[in-house]
Design a protein around this motif. Structure first.
Motif: not given
Length: 432
Positions: A194, A196, A226
């Protein structure tokens, strides 16, 4: 062949360094052809893949056209018609060019004459690098670096084109039967990383001294929402699941042009895959081998990558997402320098894997100019800029790419239906 640099304090070391690069890169082109027999040099089985002898001559034409003829006083061309035969697509040189689909129809010049042409260019380039006035050196050095990177691009094309030509032969001959192979295995589970998003910068920075093409400029800001990125490219094993689920029969998965292409060409698997008695095999530069489920899938079009992503409920990453992730990691991987000439399974590890080497990765980004881009004037400005239409961006390099030719900002581009390069993909998804 030796060159003694001209006496000029600020450029002596640079000239010697560039000349060594020139010798090394020129020699590697010829090393790649050492495994060919004379009948192989003239093969052109499809329009997009050129004969090996054409590649050897074209990269020499580049030096002759952009360096020797304009910058070496008294230079004598090797053959007055070679500027026409071995020009690829440069309209502004004034010479015109032999049609691309007909490069394989010419038995002459012979292979020996093409090598003589290369040696003629090598000797003249040695004189130019050694003797050009200091006032001309910045121009020579700039064009020489473009020429060397251009030759490395054609070294990659040599490898991929040879594979395409050999795969056309029912005998499925090997370019090199001694190439290593990875043990057959299953892919490890795909992981998601992941990020941001936010404001970032992509593109090559100016003034660093590092080489980059004009299409990597100017460096500019981008804003990303994101997102998550798969930690490795999609594998053969995962792609087999797509095939088994009828991926090539489900029109809802495909872009309109992609579905038309699938139907027109009867695609049912990536290029070079062959099913025999329920088992899949793949054509490699070492000949036919069993399909390894753990290796990254390659030789897929943008349309196939996009259809797989749709089937998975994911998408392809944008080139900005890919670059911002890749910039934080060293350029290391399975390149042509390692001698495998085939994608390898991802090694265990944390974070993104196989960002560089193994397979070029399709992105979801159209090949367009960066904000503020301007093509250079003259014929050299045709190198990249005029192709910024109807093509898609790929990133990362492949097992046929030179290690020193890869970087996080490099923008490769191909038409969405093309498959003969080592092209794969990884998945991405948007996160809130």
């Amino acid at each position: 062949m030796q060159a003694t640099p001209a006496s000029d304090d600020h450029s002596d070391a640079e000239r010697a360094h560039r000349f060594r690069d020139f010798q090394r890169i020129r020699a590697f082109s010829e090393q790649l052809c050492e495994h060919l027999v004379i009948e192989d040099y003239g093969l052109q089985t499809v329009v997009e893949a050129s004969p090996p002898k054409w590649h050897l001559a074209h990269v020499s034409w580049f030096y002759e056209t952009f360096l020797l003829r304009p910058l070496l006083p008294g230079y004598r061309v090797f053959h007055p018609r070679f500027e026409y035969l071995f020009n690829s697509y440069y309209e502004q040189t004034g010479s015109g060019f032999w049609p691309r689909p007909e490069r394989g129809l010419l038995s002459r010049p012979t292979v020996a004459e093409v090598y003589d042409y290369r040696h003629h260019i090598d000797a003249a380039m040695a004189r130019l690098i050694a003797d050009c006035p200091a006032s001309d050196w910045p121009t020579v050095e700039q064009r020489l670096r473009i020429g060397l990177n251009h030759e490395q691009q054609h070294q990659e094309l040599l490898i991929t084109d040879i594979k395409r030509h050999f795969a056309h032969n029912p005998l499925r001959p090997a370019y090199r039967a001694d190439l290593p192979s990875s043990p057959i295995g299953e892919p490890d589970p795909l992981q998601w990383l992941s990020f941001d998003g936010g404001l970032g910068e992509i593109g090559a920075a100016s003034g660093t001294g590092d080489f980059s093409y004009d299409n990597e400029h100017p460096r500019h800001r981008v804003f990303l929402e994101p997102f998550a990125l798969a930690d490795r490219p999609i594998t053969n094993g995962e792609y087999l699941e797509f095939i088994a689920d009828g991926g090539y029969e489900k029109t809802a998965l495909w872009l309109s042009d992609g579905w038309a292409t699938v139907r027109q060409h009867g695609w049912r698997a990536p290029l070079y895959w062959e099913e025999q008695d329920g088992d899949w095999r793949i054509m490699t530069l070492a000949g036919m081998r069993p399909l390894n489920p753990a290796e990254p899938v390659c030789h897929v079009s943008y349309y196939e990558a996009d259809a797989f992503a749709t089937w998975s409920g994911k998408r392809l990453p944008t080139e900005a997402e890919w670059e911002l992730v890749a910039t934080a990691h060293p350029v290391a991987g399975n390149f042509v320098d390692g001698g495998w000439l085939h994608p390898r399974p991802a090694a265990a590890g944390d974070g993104p894997r196989q960002l560089f080497g193994d397979v070029w990765e399709w992105t979801g980004s159209a090949y367009l100019p960066y904000p503020g881009y301007r093509a250079a004037p003259g014929a050299l400005g045709e190198y990249n800029g005029k192709f910024m239409c109807n093509q898609m961006v790929l990133r990362g390099g492949s097992c046929a790419t030179s290690r020193e030719h890869a970087r996080a900002t490099y923008r490769n581009f191909f038409y969405p239906q093309e498959r003969w390069q080592f092209k794969g993909f990884r998945l991405a998804e948007s996160r809130s």
